[in-house]
Scaffold this motif. Sequence first.
Motif, PDB file in Angstrom:
ATOM      1  N   ARG A 183     -48.599   2.224 -21.951  1.00  0.00           N
ATOM      2  CA  ARG A 183     -49.650   2.451 -20.967  1.00  0.00           C
ATOM      3  C   ARG A 183     -50.102   1.089 -20.456  1.00  0.00           C
ATOM      4  NH1 ARG A 183     -47.677   6.570 -21.562  1.00  0.00           N
ATOM      5  NH2 ARG A 183     -48.599   8.609 -22.043  1.00  0.00           N
ATOM      6  N   ALA A 184     -50.224   0.956 -19.142  1.00  0.00           N
ATOM      7  CA  ALA A 184     -50.590  -0.342 -18.566  1.00  0.00           C
ATOM      8  C   ALA A 184     -51.479  -0.157 -17.346  1.00  0.00           C
ATOM      9  CB  ALA A 184     -49.332  -1.126 -18.186  1.00  0.00           C
ATOM     10  N   TRP A 185     -52.319  -1.137 -17.108  1.00  0.00           N
ATOM     11  CA  TRP A 185     -53.191  -1.190 -15.925  1.00  0.00           C
ATOM     12  C   TRP A 185     -53.262  -2.628 -15.474  1.00  0.00           C
ATOM     13  CZ3 TRP A 185     -57.412  -4.043 -14.636  1.00  0.00           C
ATOM     14  CH2 TRP A 185     -58.113  -3.648 -13.482  1.00  0.00           C
ATOM     15  N   ALA A 186     -53.403  -2.841 -14.161  1.00  0.00           N
ATOM     16  CA  ALA A 186     -53.496  -4.214 -13.658  1.00  0.00           C
ATOM     17  C   ALA A 186     -54.332  -4.280 -12.394  1.00  0.00           C
ATOM     18  CB  ALA A 186     -52.098  -4.780 -13.384  1.00  0.00           C
ATOM     19  N   ALA A 187     -54.975  -5.415 -12.214  1.00  0.00           N
ATOM     20  CA  ALA A 187     -55.606  -5.767 -10.940  1.00  0.00           C
ATOM     21  C   ALA A 187     -54.596  -6.588 -10.158  1.00  0.00           C
ATOM     22  CB  ALA A 187     -56.883  -6.571 -11.183  1.00  0.00           C
ATOM     23  N   LEU A 188     -54.287  -6.123  -8.933  1.00  0.00           N
ATOM     24  CA  LEU A 188     -53.281  -6.795  -8.122  1.00  0.00           C
ATOM     25  C   LEU A 188     -53.930  -7.680  -7.062  1.00  0.00           C
ATOM     26  CD1 LEU A 188     -50.680  -3.928  -7.508  1.00  0.00           C
ATOM     27  CD2 LEU A 188     -50.932  -5.443  -9.485  1.00  0.00           C
ATOM     28  N   SER A 189     -53.231  -8.750  -6.708  1.00  0.00           N
ATOM     29  CA  SER A 189     -53.686  -9.609  -5.622  1.00  0.00           C
ATOM     30  C   SER A 189     -53.403  -8.934  -4.285  1.00  0.00           C
ATOM     31  CB  SER A 189     -52.958 -10.953  -5.676  1.00  0.00           C
ATOM     32  OG  SER A 189     -51.591 -10.777  -5.292  1.00  0.00           O
ATOM     33  N   GLY A 190     -53.905  -9.541  -3.218  1.00  0.00           N
ATOM     34  CA  GLY A 190     -53.623  -9.007  -1.894  1.00  0.00           C
ATOM     35  C   GLY A 190     -52.152  -9.029  -1.549  1.00  0.00           C
ATOM     36  N   ASP A 191     -51.393  -9.892  -2.222  1.00  0.00           N
ATOM     37  CA  ASP A 191     -49.955  -9.982  -1.978  1.00  0.00           C
ATOM     38  C   ASP A 191     -49.142  -9.072  -2.899  1.00  0.00           C
ATOM     39  OD1 ASP A 191     -50.218 -11.938   0.051  1.00  0.00           O
ATOM     40  OD2 ASP A 191     -50.457 -13.489  -1.481  1.00  0.00           O
ATOM     41  N   GLY A 192     -49.835  -8.355  -3.801  1.00  0.00           N
ATOM     42  CA  GLY A 192     -49.144  -7.367  -4.615  1.00  0.00           C
ATOM     43  C   GLY A 192     -48.593  -7.850  -5.931  1.00  0.00           C
ATOM     44  N   VAL A 193     -49.095  -8.994  -6.449  1.00  0.00           N
ATOM     45  CA  VAL A 193     -48.698  -9.418  -7.792  1.00  0.00           C
ATOM     46  C   VAL A 193     -49.866  -9.180  -8.740  1.00  0.00           C
ATOM     47  CG1 VAL A 193     -47.087 -11.146  -6.915  1.00  0.00           C
ATOM     48  CG2 VAL A 193     -49.419 -11.828  -7.495  1.00  0.00           C
ATOM     49  N   ASP A 194     -49.553  -8.976 -10.017  1.00  0.00           N
ATOM     50  CA  ASP A 194     -50.608  -8.689 -10.993  1.00  0.00           C
ATOM     51  C   ASP A 194     -51.331  -9.970 -11.388  1.00  0.00           C
ATOM     52  OD1 ASP A 194     -48.042  -9.271 -12.373  1.00  0.00           O
ATOM     53  OD2 ASP A 194     -49.239  -9.019 -14.202  1.00  0.00           O
ATOM     54  N   GLU A 195     -52.661  -9.896 -11.330  1.00  0.00           N
ATOM     55  CA  GLU A 195     -53.496 -11.041 -11.697  1.00  0.00           C
ATOM     56  C   GLU A 195     -54.152 -10.870 -13.060  1.00  0.00           C
ATOM     57  OE1 GLU A 195     -55.262 -13.035  -7.730  1.00  0.00           O
ATOM     58  OE2 GLU A 195     -56.204 -11.136  -8.275  1.00  0.00           O
ATOM     59  N   ASN A 196     -54.311  -9.619 -13.502  1.00  0.00           N
ATOM     60  CA  ASN A 196     -55.003  -9.334 -14.755  1.00  0.00           C
ATOM     61  C   ASN A 196     -54.441  -8.023 -15.282  1.00  0.00           C
ATOM     62  OD1 ASN A 196     -56.880 -10.268 -16.597  1.00  0.00           O
ATOM     63  ND2 ASN A 196     -58.576  -9.101 -15.739  1.00  0.00           N
ATOM     64  N   THR A 197     -53.715  -8.080 -16.395  1.00  0.00           N
ATOM     65  CA  THR A 197     -52.940  -6.918 -16.829  1.00  0.00           C
ATOM     66  C   THR A 197     -53.206  -6.607 -18.296  1.00  0.00           C
ATOM     67  OG1 THR A 197     -51.192  -7.495 -15.265  1.00  0.00           O
ATOM     68  CG2 THR A 197     -50.600  -5.989 -17.037  1.00  0.00           C
ATOM     69  N   GLY A 198     -53.447  -5.333 -18.574  1.00  0.00           N
ATOM     70  CA  GLY A 198     -53.639  -4.869 -19.940  1.00  0.00           C
ATOM     71  C   GLY A 198     -52.583  -3.842 -20.307  1.00  0.00           C
ATOM     72  N   MET A 199     -52.129  -3.882 -21.555  1.00  0.00           N
ATOM     73  CA  MET A 199     -51.058  -2.992 -22.007  1.00  0.00           C
ATOM     74  C   MET A 199     -51.377  -2.480 -23.410  1.00  0.00           C
ATOM     75  SD  MET A 199     -48.209  -5.804 -20.928  1.00  0.00           S
ATOM     76  CE  MET A 199     -49.423  -7.113 -21.197  1.00  0.00           C
ATOM     77  N   VAL A 200     -51.082  -1.213 -23.638  1.00  0.00           N
ATOM     78  CA  VAL A 200     -51.167  -0.627 -24.974  1.00  0.00           C
ATOM     79  C   VAL A 200     -49.834   0.048 -25.265  1.00  0.00           C
ATOM     80  CG1 VAL A 200     -52.318   1.020 -26.487  1.00  0.00           C
ATOM     81  CG2 VAL A 200     -53.656  -0.269 -24.815  1.00  0.00           C
ATOM     82  N   PHE A 201     -49.222  -0.322 -26.377  1.00  0.00           N
ATOM     83  CA  PHE A 201     -47.949   0.266 -26.807  1.00  0.00           C
ATOM     84  C   PHE A 201     -48.185   1.134 -28.035  1.00  0.00           C
ATOM     85  CE2 PHE A 201     -45.416  -3.765 -25.355  1.00  0.00           C
ATOM     86  CZ  PHE A 201     -45.727  -3.483 -24.035  1.00  0.00           C
ATOM     87  N   GLY A 202     -47.496   2.262 -28.077  1.00  0.00           N
ATOM     88  CA  GLY A 202     -47.524   3.114 -29.250  1.00  0.00           C
ATOM     89  C   GLY A 202     -46.134   3.229 -29.856  1.00  0.00           C
ATOM     90  N   TYR A 203     -46.069   3.294 -31.173  1.00  0.00           N
ATOM     91  CA  TYR A 203     -44.798   3.331 -31.892  1.00  0.00           C
ATOM     92  C   TYR A 203     -44.738   4.581 -32.761  1.00  0.00           C
ATOM     93  CZ  TYR A 203     -44.743  -1.526 -30.380  1.00  0.00           C
ATOM     94  OH  TYR A 203     -44.781  -2.667 -29.606  1.00  0.00           O
ATOM     95  N   ASP A 204     -43.540   5.042 -33.015  1.00  0.00           N
ATOM     96  CA  ASP A 204     -43.358   6.252 -33.804  1.00  0.00           C
ATOM     97  C   ASP A 204     -43.884   6.102 -35.229  1.00  0.00           C
ATOM     98  OD1 ASP A 204     -42.257   7.617 -31.681  1.00  0.00           O
ATOM     99  OD2 ASP A 204     -40.180   7.146 -32.235  1.00  0.00           O
ATOM    100  N   THR A 205     -44.034   4.870 -35.704  1.00  0.00           N
ATOM    101  CA  THR A 205     -44.589   4.633 -37.035  1.00  0.00           C
ATOM    102  C   THR A 205     -46.092   4.850 -37.085  1.00  0.00           C
ATOM    103  OG1 THR A 205     -44.937   2.286 -36.527  1.00  0.00           O
ATOM    104  CG2 THR A 205     -42.816   2.906 -37.534  1.00  0.00           C
ATOM    105  N   GLY A 206     -46.727   4.974 -35.902  1.00  0.00           N
ATOM    106  CA  GLY A 206     -48.165   5.046 -35.822  1.00  0.00           C
ATOM    107  C   GLY A 206     -48.814   3.721 -35.481  1.00  0.00           C
ATOM    108  N   ALA A 207     -48.023   2.664 -35.418  1.00  0.00           N
ATOM    109  CA  ALA A 207     -48.551   1.340 -35.083  1.00  0.00           C
ATOM    110  C   ALA A 207     -48.920   1.263 -33.603  1.00  0.00           C
ATOM    111  CB  ALA A 207     -47.527   0.261 -35.420  1.00  0.00           C
ATOM    112  N   LEU A 208     -49.806   0.330 -33.289  1.00  0.00           N
ATOM    113  CA  LEU A 208     -50.249   0.071 -31.927  1.00  0.00           C
ATOM    114  C   LEU A 208     -50.126  -1.414 -31.617  1.00  0.00           C
ATOM    115  CD1 LEU A 208     -53.596   2.105 -31.798  1.00  0.00           C
ATOM    116  CD2 LEU A 208     -51.428   2.764 -30.741  1.00  0.00           C
ATOM    117  N   ALA A 209     -49.883  -1.739 -30.345  1.00  0.00           N
ATOM    118  CA  ALA A 209     -49.956  -3.120 -29.866  1.00  0.00           C
ATOM    119  C   ALA A 209     -50.875  -3.137 -28.654  1.00  0.00           C
ATOM    120  CB  ALA A 209     -48.579  -3.643 -29.496  1.00  0.00           C
ATOM    121  N   THR A 210     -51.865  -4.012 -28.680  1.00  0.00           N
ATOM    122  CA  THR A 210     -52.817  -4.160 -27.585  1.00  0.00           C
ATOM    123  C   THR A 210     -52.633  -5.562 -27.020  1.00  0.00           C
ATOM    124  OG1 THR A 210     -54.360  -2.725 -28.775  1.00  0.00           O
ATOM    125  CG2 THR A 210     -55.225  -3.969 -26.915  1.00  0.00           C
TER     126      THR A 210
END
Length: 325
Positions: A198-225
């Motif tokens: 899962r990811a979200w980002a604030a994009l610049s006027g030119d369409g590149v990401d300036e501030n991006t957050g990501m959350v990963f989920g794993y089958d083991t139950g682990a998370l990466a933020t």
Amino acid sequence: MTGRTRWGILGTGRVAGRFTEDLRLLPDAEVVAVGSRTHDAAQAFATRHGIGRAHGSWAALAADPEVDVVYVATPHAVHRAAATTCLEAGKAVLCEKPCTLDRATSAELVDLARERGLFLMEAMWTRCNPAVRRMCDLVTEGAIGEVAAVVADFGFAAPPDPADRLRARALGGGALLEMGVYPITIAHLVLGAPAHIRAWAALSGDGVDENTGMVFGYDTGALATLSCGLLGGTPNTASITGTRGRITLPRPCHRPSGLVLDRDGAAPEEIALPFEGNGYQFEAAEVHRCLHEGLVESPLVSHATTLEVMGVLDAIRAQIGVTYP
């Protein structure tokens, strides 16, 4: 191969200069040539770093018979073209990260290298860093139990100029490919490829990401933020939490000089693994080792891991709406 490893540098920017400086720390490395799209740029770099030959084109550098391996240090958007030029000329290649702009074109480079029987490695120096390798060993040994969570970030205030390579969409700019690949790599080192993204980002006027957050989920139950950004300086640290302790990579976590092992019921243990220079020499030493052993890929930065991480980057870009021309 025997004896010294002779390097050609493709690109004349800041990173190319730092890599060249670090090659001086390896007694079996020799920088014999540099190539750029213009002879003037190549000659200026050669003069600055004491390199014997300057080539005014990528093809000329790739054709240089004295070059064993080429380090590709161009902007992201032309990694594919530059690396292809070198591989087609029969040269081994160390290509700056990310390998290309997407998984499909990275796979094309891997296929080309394999067809030609040539060495190809993405220059993901974090995977070769001594402290990061020690972190991986500790996790494998069970020092902190089963990994339950990874938290990592990388952000700094980039120049506001939309033409700067960090912000230029035509050059593959944006926080994700420049900085986000590092927190993603740290998570991948201890947890592998995520099952859910899962990811979200604030994009610049030119369409590149300036501030991006990501959350990963794993089958083991682990998370990466994870997070990355171009707007301001973040802690640039990483923590790997397990069921029996935690490992912290201090700032800058993509090239740390040590780590902290905090086991449950024990005092924190600081493990120093300092190094000279900028830290590029470790990936270069891995290239030397692989070439001398006749390997076409590195066990530390394998083709499979490069392609897995590129696939994760593709999935994130699809969610945040970043595309490249």
